[in-house]
Design an enzyme around this catalytic site. Structure first.
Site, mmCIF file in Angstrom:
data_model
loop_
_atom_site.group_PDB
_atom_site.id
_atom_site.type_symbol
_atom_site.label_atom_id
_atom_site.label_comp_id
_atom_site.label_asym_id
_atom_site.label_seq_id
_atom_site.Cartn_x
_atom_site.Cartn_y
_atom_site.Cartn_z
ATOM 1 N N SER A 149 -53.142 -29.548 35.056
ATOM 2 C CA SER A 149 -53.041 -29.796 36.495
ATOM 3 C C SER A 149 -51.825 -29.133 37.131
ATOM 4 O O SER A 149 -51.720 -29.079 38.354
ATOM 5 C CB SER A 149 -52.993 -31.299 36.761
ATOM 6 O OG SER A 149 -54.232 -31.886 36.421
ATOM 7 N N GLU A 156 0.786 -1.229 0.000
ATOM 8 C CA GLU A 156 0.000 0.000 0.000
ATOM 9 C C GLU A 156 0.821 1.283 0.000
ATOM 10 O O GLU A 156 0.385 2.296 -0.536
ATOM 11 C CB GLU A 156 -0.930 -0.001 1.229
ATOM 12 C CG GLU A 156 -1.981 -1.088 1.222
ATOM 13 C CD GLU A 156 -3.057 -0.856 0.170
ATOM 14 O OE1 GLU A 156 -3.524 0.283 0.037
ATOM 15 O OE2 GLU A 156 -3.394 -1.820 -0.534
#
Length: 779
Positions: free
Chosen positions: A453, A89
């Site tokens: 229940s 770069e």
């Protein structure tokens, strides 16, 4: 003479325009400079990072966020990666002052020759200026700002500081931002473990992350990687041998899969929703928040395994379903839960061979098949071999269980499991279904199912508070012609056995889940008072139908709500608030939130959960619910060989829901099984059959290091010898019907059981009744 005047005039004109140009340039510079952001913000830069969700013990559950970033310091970054970036770069990075004028000149010449603006001439410093401080628009003004900022950055920051900003900010494809994230996403390894070839591949990505992506464009990525390696060689950053070896290395990048340490996706989604509610959505996904949940990884794994195993056992009881999916290509099939797709390559009566998607060949024997009939007498499927259900080249599902492979299928039924700490409400384990990525509906928190229940302890709590005792005798006989205005029509409840048992104590009724007794108690106490009790336990009015069927659990609740209800019995009578976030930390580790839940504590002054039932009522309910396990419908749990287990089975009408809600003083566990479309689970699929085994499997692990806890009798409770046929004081300690029972002191019987009175098992009302089926919850 005239020539001299012309020269002087030209020089004067040139000087004038030069001064004017300098002046205009200075004004432009000052204008641009005034519009520039302050470069000092780079000192405290906040990188966009995903939301991370962890278990209580620090295992990663999930990552949320579009940008994957793992900030890293320059000192922890491999030197060869830095060399690779600089080589590719910005070769003059260490010698320029922010701008590479040679590179910039090349870009200007290119513009003059072609008339097109192209990317180029940007140093690493200029990229930092652009990525952090400017927009990405390609204009001359932005380029000038970029140059000015680069000079300023170079004056303010060291080269290493600039590099650190750069390597953490750049986009490298596949949602990865920064080099550390790229290493994880492309190679599933940290930077420190990457090879030179892999580091060079990452360094080649900034120029064009999509074009040079090693996954989507491997050929171009290879060319770019080798270019980076050649630049490193030319700049003497690597040797010829290193270059040659790395250049010949194959591409090793692979498709990224989030590496989760713990499977708890339902909790992860609950966390995501909570964080979005607490913070702005953008902050939630980008601030790098770390959320530590209350989930214990070992209990979570146990819960998931127990739930899946239980559903497979349910499936095996109901037979193999030949599916159209068996003709689907292997590549089109995915893993679901703990089942894997495999293609049949060989098959005969005794065994079959299949190939998994990864190429592994496995063998399944019919002898050990879970689909083999257990006995000819009970067999309804008439299966004799794999040939009856599978053909060559079929795509089947297999499951690895007990060290061997078995033919499997994705369960049709669904399930949920919740475990929490009863004293604090911390959710320790939660699974909202068989396979989250197949169906994301969270049944543990979102389901509205009849508790059946499992709701009866509310009825019994209210009855005890109204003066009933564990020995109170209620007539288990048909109820007909009810005049209760709350009922829309005549209703005849019955027991799941379709039998009636005459005078029955409350203890026996709850132990055996007698529906008639619950309805009679509700009618005696009154639905308004039952509702008030349920509201105290955290239920809402809309969950509680105002009719007698409420006694049989005809309202609705989620498994998490049931866990909260049963936590009250487990913790001594206090209403806790379930929670799942222990703390929230910033990306730097600062604690932003720390849970401070109200806790069940009888002697604490601060942060105490409200007491909703007295110690005496709580003790009696625990005694009754422990009896359900020791002698009642949940006696399968006795296989755990503990005396401190308590809970209640629950099944709704036509076996649409199967529950077991159970606990010790240390942990509450709620198991639910049902169909999402509310179809029946099938004949015989009661709570004790379909849900209890899951609870037992979980508790076997959860309680293995927990000592038994005795039920401590509080003040105001006495143990009295009674006659179980009448509920009165026993005349003879040695009588077969004599046993010890617990009473609140003010409700101890004062009369002795008559020795010569025959207790009738029916009343006039009973004799007139006929037994009819009902469309209400049973058992």
């Amino acid at each position: 003479m005239r020539l001299m005047r012309i020269i002087k005039w030209v020089l004067g004109l040139f000087l004038t325009f030069s001064i004017l140009g300098i002046f205009i340039g200075y004004l432009a510079y000052q204008q641009l400079k005034s519009d520039l952001p302050d470069i000092k913000v780079l000192r405290n830069i906040q990188y966009s990072q995903p939301l991370l969700v962890y278990s209580q013990d620090g295992l990663l559950i999930e990552k949320f966020g579009e940008k994957m970033r793992i900030p890293i310091s320059i000192s922890d970054t491999p030197e060869q990666l830095i060399n690779a970036f600089v080589s590719a770069e910005d070769a003059n990075f260490y010698s320029h002052y922010g701008v590479d004028f040679k590179g910039l000149a090349r870009a200007v010449i290119q513009l003059a020759l072609t008339g097109k603006k192209k990317q180029g001439g940007s140093t690493i410093t200029m990229q930092v200026a652009r990525n952090f401080l400017l927009s990405n628009e390609k204009t001359y003004t932005r380029k000038l700002k970029e140059i000015i900022l680069s000079f300023q950055i170079e004056q303010e920051y060291t080269k290493n500081e600039i590099l650190e900003l750069y390597i953490n900010k750049i986009y490298l494809g596949q949602r990865s931002y920064g080099v550390a994230a790229a290493a994880e996403i492309y190679y599933n390894r940290p930077l420190s473990q990457l090879t030179l070839a892999e580091l060079s591949m990452i360094a080649g990505l900034p120029k064009a992350p999509s074009s040079y992506n090693p996954i989507s464009n491997p050929k171009r990525a290879l060319i770019r990687r080798n270019y980076v390696l050649k630049r490193m060689l030319d700049l003497h950053n690597i040797s010829q041998q290193e270059h040659d070896t790395a250049s010949l290395a194959p591409i090793t990048a692979s498709t990224y899969i989030v590496q989760r340490d713990l499977y708890a996706p339902y909790i992860a989604e609950m966390v995501r929703n909570e964080i979005i509610n607490r913070y702005d959505k953008n902050i939630a996904y980008t601030a790098g928040l770390k959320v530590y949940t209350t989930i214990r990884s070992d209990l979570q794994n146990t819960a998931v395994t127990a739930l899946r195993s239980n559903l497979h056992h349910y499936d095996q009881r109901h037979g193999y379903r030949v599916s159209k999916a068996q003709k689907r290509p292997l590549d089109a099939s995915v893993n679901i839960g703990d089942t894997f797709p495999a293609q049949v390559t060989q098959i005969n009566k005794k065994q079959l061979t299949a190939q998994l998607k990864d190429g592994t060949n496995i063998t399944l024997t019919w002898k050990n098949s879970p689909w083999k009939p257990k006995s000819k007498a009970r067999s309804t499927s008439h299966l004799n071999s794999y040939l009856d259900i599978v053909a060559l080249h079929d795509t089947i599902r297999v499951r690895h269980h007990n060290q061997s492979w078995h033919l499997a299928q994705t369960p049709q039924a669904e399930s949920a499991f919740v475990a929490l700490a009863p004293k604090s409400g911390a959710i320790l384990a939660l699974s909202g279904g068989y396979a989250y990525f197949n169906n994301k509906y969270n049944r543990a928190t979102q389901a509205k199912r009849q508790p059946g229940s499992g709701f009866k302890p509310i009825i019994y709590t209210s009855a005890l508070e109204h003066g009933y005792t564990a020995a109170s005798m209620i007539n288990d006989a048909p109820i007909i012609g009810t005049s209760n205005s709350l009922e829309e029509s005549e209703w005849r409840p019955e027991n799941s056995s379709h039998k009636f048992y005459g005078p029955t104590s409350i203890r026996t009724a709850l132990r055996n889940s007698r529906n008639i007794i619950s309805v009679r108690l509700a009618r005696s106490v009154g639905i308004p008072d039952i509702t008030e009790t349920a509201l105290r336990f955290g239920f809402k009015q809309e969950q509680l139908p105002q009719k007698l069927s409420l006694a049989l659990g005809s309202g609705y609740a989620s498994p998490l709500q049931m866990a909260r209800m049963y936590a009250t019995f487990a913790n001594g009578g206090f209403l806790i608030n379930p929670f799942f976030i222990e703390r929230i930390e910033s990306s730097s580790g600062e604690v932003l939130f720390q849970a401070e839940p109200v806790k069940a504590c009888a002697n604490c002054q601060n942060n105490t959960a409200p007491r909703i039932i007295s110690p005496q009522i709580n003790f009696l309910m625990n005694s009754l619910l422990r009896d359900v396990v020791q002698n009642g419908t949940a006696r399968k749990a006795k296989s755990l060989q503990r005396n401190d287990l308590a809970g209640k089975t629950g099944t709704t009408n036509k076996q649409k829901d199967a529950w077991f809600s159970g606990y010790t003083t240390d942990i509450v566990g709620i198991a639910w099984v049902g169909q999402d479309n509310s179809k029946s689970l099938g004949r015989g699929e009661y709570g004790a059959t379909a849900a209890l085994p899951m609870w037992i499997d979980f508790m076997r692990y959860a309680l293995k290091s927990k000592p038994e806890q005795a039920l401590i009798k509080p003040e105001g409770i006495s143990q009295i010898l009674i006659d179980t046929k009448t509920g009165l004081l026993a005349n003879n300690e040695g009588a077969a019907t004599a046993r010890q029972e617990f009473f609140r002191d003010e409700f101890i019987p004062t009369q002795y059981a008559p020795s010569d009175v025959l207790i009738s098992n029916a009343t006039n009302e009973d004799q007139l009744a006929t037994e009819q089926s009902i469309s209400e919850p049973l058992f």
